[in-house]
Enzyme design. Structure first.
Site, mmCIF file in Angstrom:
data_model
loop_
_atom_site.group_PDB
_atom_site.id
_atom_site.type_symbol
_atom_site.label_atom_id
_atom_site.label_comp_id
_atom_site.label_asym_id
_atom_site.label_seq_id
_atom_site.Cartn_x
_atom_site.Cartn_y
_atom_site.Cartn_z
ATOM 1 N N LYS A 93 -15.735 -8.620 31.350
ATOM 2 C CA LYS A 93 -15.933 -7.245 31.801
ATOM 3 C C LYS A 93 -16.653 -6.509 30.680
ATOM 4 O O LYS A 93 -16.118 -6.368 29.577
ATOM 5 C CB LYS A 93 -14.603 -6.570 32.125
ATOM 6 N N GLY A 154 -8.450 6.477 32.893
ATOM 7 C CA GLY A 154 -7.153 7.073 32.615
ATOM 8 C C GLY A 154 -6.952 8.473 33.146
ATOM 9 O O GLY A 154 -5.894 9.067 32.944
ATOM 10 N N ALA A 181 -11.647 2.323 37.255
ATOM 11 C CA ALA A 181 -11.302 3.502 36.459
ATOM 12 C C ALA A 181 -11.135 4.742 37.331
ATOM 13 O O ALA A 181 -11.870 4.959 38.290
ATOM 14 C CB ALA A 181 -12.339 3.781 35.369
ATOM 15 N N GLY A 182 -10.147 5.543 36.950
ATOM 16 C CA GLY A 182 -9.922 6.832 37.582
ATOM 17 C C GLY A 182 -8.890 6.846 38.686
ATOM 18 O O GLY A 182 -8.476 7.908 39.133
ATOM 19 N N ASN A 203 -5.311 0.460 35.726
ATOM 20 C CA ASN A 203 -4.375 0.149 34.652
ATOM 21 C C ASN A 203 -3.368 1.271 34.448
ATOM 22 O O ASN A 203 -2.179 1.131 34.708
ATOM 23 C CB ASN A 203 -5.146 -0.128 33.366
ATOM 24 N N THR A 204 -3.867 2.432 34.025
ATOM 25 C CA THR A 204 -2.993 3.517 33.615
ATOM 26 C C THR A 204 -2.050 3.966 34.726
ATOM 27 O O THR A 204 -0.876 4.266 34.476
ATOM 28 C CB THR A 204 -3.833 4.719 33.131
#
Length: 254
Positions: A93, A154, A181-182, A203-204
């Site tokens: 990635k 995040g 992301a986001g 992830n977050t």
């Protein structure tokens, strides 16, 4: 199920491995999610060493190393080379950060790094924007997957530019696309899949949730529901009402 570089993956949900309170909670979240791919930065692996690798191998997920935190072509390429040597995979990635506050991709360096890594035999998963010109150049550089952001890493804002993501899906109908992301809520993940994307990487939203395993399970259900809705060919939005109960044949009483 999504196919990346000729490899079928069991689940369209991809999870990161950072920020979890403990290895046990990380493992529980992955089991609940059913994710088939785990992203891991070389810096993150270095902190956990062989114990971390054994944990991930025991979960039966495929590792997708990333170049998180890199700000230049040289740094990203070197990190990718180290990851391939350490983890034994050509998948990478690719992140090249251009804006510190937003963690936005440096699209110029990204294309250059993607071209160099593709020439070295890497299977590149570029973290990019939804810009059509940038994505076209990444494909020309050798990428066979695109990973546009939904919102800053995040942030939990969801899909900041649904119209741009829709245009990207229409422009490249045969290219595997991953929203990366986001994502903050299961509804965000479902929406990405409803737009026709092949997978979601987050992830977050899971790692920092009050109950990571429960959130991971919710994300898995949302991704599955969004994909099923897309395949079901949903109705188009309308500006005016349309009665769901037919009026033909009904008596009209004065």
């Amino acid at each position: 199920m999504p196919v990346f570089y000729g490899t079928a993956v069991d689940s369209p949900l991809m999870l990161g491995t950072a920020q979890y309170p403990s290895p046990a909670i990380l493992a529980a979240a992955f089991r609940a999610s059913g994710a088939g791919i785990a992203t891991v930065s070389l810096r993150r692996e270095g902190g956990g060493g062989q114990d971390f690798l054994r944990l991930m191998q025991g979960l039966g997920v495929r590792l997708l190393p990333n170049t998180a935190g890199c700000h230049s072509v040289k740094e990203a390429v070197t990190t990718a080379q180290m990851a391939r040597e350490l983890l034994g995979t050509d998948w990478i990635k690719l992140e090249v950060i251009g804006h510190t506050d937003l963690l936005a991709p440096d699209v110029f360096a990204l294309v250059e790094a993607a071209r160099e890594l593709s020439a070295q035999g890497f299977r590149v998963f570029p973290y990019c924007t939804e810009d059509l010109s940038v994505c076209g150049r990444l494909l020309d550089a050798g990428c066979e997957v695109l990973m546009p952001w939904g919102a800053p890493i995040g942030s939990g804002l969801g899909l900041n530019n649904s119209h741009g993501l829709t245009a990207l899906r229409a422009a490249f109908p045969d290219v595997p696309l991953v929203v990366d992301a986001g994502i903050g809520l299961p509804s965000h993940a479902a929406r990405a899949m409803e737009l026709g994307f092949d997978a979601v990487l987050l992830n977050t939203a899971v790692a920092r949730a009050g109950d990571p395993a429960a959130m991971a399970r919710a994300m898995a259900q949302a991704v599955a529901a969004g994909r099923a809705a897309y395949l079901a060919d949903p109705i188009e939005p309308r500006d005016m009402a349309q009665p769901s109960t037919p009026v033909i044949g009904k008596a009209f009483l004065a």
